[in-house]
Design a protein around this motif. Structure first.
Motif, PDB file in Angstrom:
ATOM      1  N   GLY A 100      46.467  27.673  51.149  1.00  0.00           N
ATOM      2  CA  GLY A 100      46.429  29.085  50.784  1.00  0.00           C
ATOM      3  C   GLY A 100      45.268  29.457  49.886  1.00  0.00           C
ATOM      4  N   THR A 101      44.385  28.500  49.594  1.00  0.00           N
ATOM      5  CA  THR A 101      43.234  28.814  48.739  1.00  0.00           C
ATOM      6  C   THR A 101      42.100  29.412  49.573  1.00  0.00           C
ATOM      7  N   TYR A 102      41.280  30.223  48.940  1.00  0.00           N
ATOM      8  CA  TYR A 102      40.150  30.832  49.638  1.00  0.00           C
ATOM      9  C   TYR A 102      38.998  31.050  48.646  1.00  0.00           C
ATOM     10  N   HIS A 103      37.779  31.074  49.178  1.00  0.00           N
ATOM     11  CA  HIS A 103      36.590  31.276  48.345  1.00  0.00           C
ATOM     12  C   HIS A 103      36.454  32.755  47.979  1.00  0.00           C
ATOM     13  N   VAL A 104      36.034  32.993  46.765  1.00  0.00           N
ATOM     14  CA  VAL A 104      35.784  34.352  46.284  1.00  0.00           C
ATOM     15  C   VAL A 104      34.273  34.557  46.223  1.00  0.00           C
ATOM     16  N   PRO A 105      33.748  35.612  46.850  1.00  0.00           N
ATOM     17  CA  PRO A 105      32.301  35.842  46.816  1.00  0.00           C
ATOM     18  C   PRO A 105      31.770  35.921  45.384  1.00  0.00           C
ATOM     19  N   GLY A 106      30.700  35.194  45.117  1.00  0.00           N
ATOM     20  CA  GLY A 106      30.069  35.218  43.806  1.00  0.00           C
ATOM     21  C   GLY A 106      30.777  34.365  42.769  1.00  0.00           C
ATOM     22  N   GLY A 108      32.375  30.343  41.798  1.00  0.00           N
ATOM     23  CA  GLY A 108      32.388  28.926  42.161  1.00  0.00           C
ATOM     24  C   GLY A 108      33.786  28.410  42.420  1.00  0.00           C
ATOM     25  N   PHE A 109      34.787  29.031  41.817  1.00  0.00           N
ATOM     26  CA  PHE A 109      36.176  28.590  41.967  1.00  0.00           C
ATOM     27  C   PHE A 109      36.846  29.307  43.141  1.00  0.00           C
ATOM     28  N   LYS A 110      38.030  28.843  43.478  1.00  0.00           N
ATOM     29  CA  LYS A 110      38.823  29.447  44.546  1.00  0.00           C
ATOM     30  C   LYS A 110      40.005  30.207  43.948  1.00  0.00           C
ATOM     31  N   GLU A 111      40.542  31.136  44.711  1.00  0.00           N
ATOM     32  CA  GLU A 111      41.805  31.781  44.373  1.00  0.00           C
ATOM     33  C   GLU A 111      42.803  31.481  45.493  1.00  0.00           C
ATOM     34  N   SER A 112      44.056  31.830  45.288  1.00  0.00           N
ATOM     35  CA  SER A 112      45.105  31.429  46.225  1.00  0.00           C
ATOM     36  C   SER A 112      45.993  32.595  46.618  1.00  0.00           C
ATOM     37  N   MET A 113      46.514  32.513  47.857  1.00  0.00           N
ATOM     38  CA  MET A 113      47.503  33.464  48.350  1.00  0.00           C
ATOM     39  C   MET A 113      48.807  32.729  48.613  1.00  0.00           C
ATOM     40  N   LEU A 114      49.900  33.275  48.131  1.00  0.00           N
ATOM     41  CA  LEU A 114      51.200  32.617  48.253  1.00  0.00           C
ATOM     42  C   LEU A 114      51.577  32.387  49.709  1.00  0.00           C
ATOM     43  N   VAL A 115      51.291  33.363  50.579  1.00  0.00           N
ATOM     44  CA  VAL A 115      51.703  33.258  51.989  1.00  0.00           C
ATOM     45  C   VAL A 115      50.904  32.201  52.747  1.00  0.00           C
ATOM     46  N   GLY A 116      49.822  31.702  52.147  1.00  0.00           N
ATOM     47  CA  GLY A 116      48.997  30.728  52.843  1.00  0.00           C
ATOM     48  C   GLY A 116      49.539  29.315  52.813  1.00  0.00           C
ATOM     49  N   SER A 179      39.844  40.567  42.415  1.00  0.00           N
ATOM     50  CA  SER A 179      39.896  41.884  43.065  1.00  0.00           C
ATOM     51  C   SER A 179      40.322  42.991  42.104  1.00  0.00           C
ATOM     52  N   CYS A 180      40.915  42.643  40.967  1.00  0.00           N
ATOM     53  CA  CYS A 180      41.368  43.653  40.006  1.00  0.00           C
ATOM     54  C   CYS A 180      40.199  44.283  39.247  1.00  0.00           C
ATOM     55  N   GLY A 181      39.071  43.585  39.182  1.00  0.00           N
ATOM     56  CA  GLY A 181      37.894  44.145  38.524  1.00  0.00           C
ATOM     57  C   GLY A 181      37.951  44.136  37.017  1.00  0.00           C
ATOM     58  N   TYR A 182      38.748  43.270  36.421  1.00  0.00           N
ATOM     59  CA  TYR A 182      38.795  43.175  34.958  1.00  0.00           C
ATOM     60  C   TYR A 182      37.449  42.682  34.426  1.00  0.00           C
ATOM     61  N   ASN A 183      37.122  43.104  33.228  1.00  0.00           N
ATOM     62  CA  ASN A 183      35.866  42.707  32.587  1.00  0.00           C
ATOM     63  C   ASN A 183      36.071  41.497  31.692  1.00  0.00           C
ATOM     64  N   TYR A 184      35.210  40.515  31.861  1.00  0.00           N
ATOM     65  CA  TYR A 184      35.321  39.229  31.167  1.00  0.00           C
ATOM     66  C   TYR A 184      34.963  39.354  29.687  1.00  0.00           C
ATOM     67  N   VAL A 185      35.816  38.764  28.845  1.00  0.00           N
ATOM     68  CA  VAL A 185      35.505  38.571  27.424  1.00  0.00           C
ATOM     69  C   VAL A 185      35.421  37.071  27.159  1.00  0.00           C
ATOM     70  N   ASN A 186      36.485  36.365  27.517  1.00  0.00           N
ATOM     71  CA  ASN A 186      36.484  34.910  27.576  1.00  0.00           C
ATOM     72  C   ASN A 186      37.481  34.523  28.684  1.00  0.00           C
ATOM     73  N   PRO A 187      37.596  33.238  29.023  1.00  0.00           N
ATOM     74  CA  PRO A 187      38.416  32.876  30.191  1.00  0.00           C
ATOM     75  C   PRO A 187      39.861  33.377  30.161  1.00  0.00           C
ATOM     76  N   ILE A 188      40.424  33.641  28.985  1.00  0.00           N
ATOM     77  CA  ILE A 188      41.811  34.113  28.932  1.00  0.00           C
ATOM     78  C   ILE A 188      41.935  35.450  28.193  1.00  0.00           C
TER      79      ILE A 188
END
Length: 273
Positions: A100-106, A108-116, A179-188
């Motif tokens: 269920g993992t997939y590459h995100v444009p731009g 290096g890491f992957k994200e995941s979909m539960l249905v996958g 996809s949510c478009g949040y702005n990065y401050v630090n990883p969490i």
């Protein structure tokens, strides 16, 4: 000690050595944060590895001191253990095949979909009464180093976004979906975007360190992604160990039969003397 028993002792020693990678794989799986929080998957491989070690030791003793009853016990038990390991291997290969993992444009890491992921894996981890179970899992994850480690490893946004070492669990639970478009401050720590958000997970994100995205479907998917990756790696070690055990077992059966024949021949000769 006859030639057959000598051979059996050597083979049992090899089987004993083959149990070490199985135990190591079991310890490695049990030590992972996701397996620590999901006890259902934690101890199976380690227990099987320890049983292989004990049975191989019993077979070695039986061969070295010519205890035919102990050798027969070893052959019977080892057949059962090899069957269990084969079943575990085939089953884990089947249930971890869907990815269920997939590459995100731009990124290096992957994200995941539960249905996958496979239905069995989803249903087994997230049962019908999963509210309580998932609450326990999220509490466990919140008290682990999974997300805190990201702040220690990544000092800049570029370093974080370009990293391929972020696990599916960290990607799904420690940050909002890309996809949510949040702005990065630090990883969490992320700032709410101005644009409207479509993914329901976007509204579940919290900068509260005890919540983050632990209640997101992305976190559940990330957990399954981690489990899948770890079991696929462990299966490589288990496959090699099982092949060695099968090879040892087949030769040990032949050696046991030869030892029985030698013993019968010696008795027959004594009867004629």
């Amino acid at each position: 000690m006859g030639v057959g028993n000598n051979m059996s002792a050597v083979l049992n020693f090899i089987a004993l050595l083959a149990s070490i990678p199985i135990i190591s794989a079991g310890v490695w799986l049990a030590s992972k944060p996701d397996n620590e929080c999901i006890h259902n998957f934690r101890w199976h491989v380690l227990v099987l590895g320890l049983l292989v070690l004990l049975i191989s030791l019993a077979g070695f003793v039986g061969a070295y001191w010519n205890k035919q009853g102990l050798l027969a016990f070893y052959l019977c038990c080892m057949a059962i253990l090899i069957s269990l390991l084969l079943f575990l291997l085939v089953f884990s290969f089947v249930v971890t095949r869907p990815d269920g993992t997939y590459h995100v444009p731009g990124r290096g890491f992957k994200e995941s979909m539960l249905v996958g992921f496979s239905p069995w894996l989803r249903n087994h981890v997230f049962t019908a009464s999963s509210t309580t179970s998932w609450n326990k899992i999220t509490t466990c994850l919140a008290h682990s180093y999974v997300c805190i480690k990201l702040t220690q490893d990544y000092a800049s946004a570029d370093h974080f976004f370009n990293s391929s070492n972020i696990s599916p669990l960290q990607s799904g639970c420690c940050k909002p979906p890309t996809s949510c478009g949040y702005n990065y401050v630090n990883p969490i720590l992320w700032i709410n975007p101005v644009n409207p958000m479509v993914d329901p997970d976007c509204y579940l994100w919290s900068n509260d360190q005890s919540q983050l995205c632990y209640n997101c479907n992305a976190c559940k998917a990330g957990l399954l992604g981690n489990l899948r990756e770890e079991w696929r790696k462990a299966n490589i070690i288990l496959t090699v160990a099982v092949v060695v055990l099968i090879w040892v077992y087949l030769i040990a059966c032949s050696a046991f039969k030869n030892a029985q024949t030698e013993d019968l021949f010696r008795r027959y000769k004594r009867g004629w003397v």
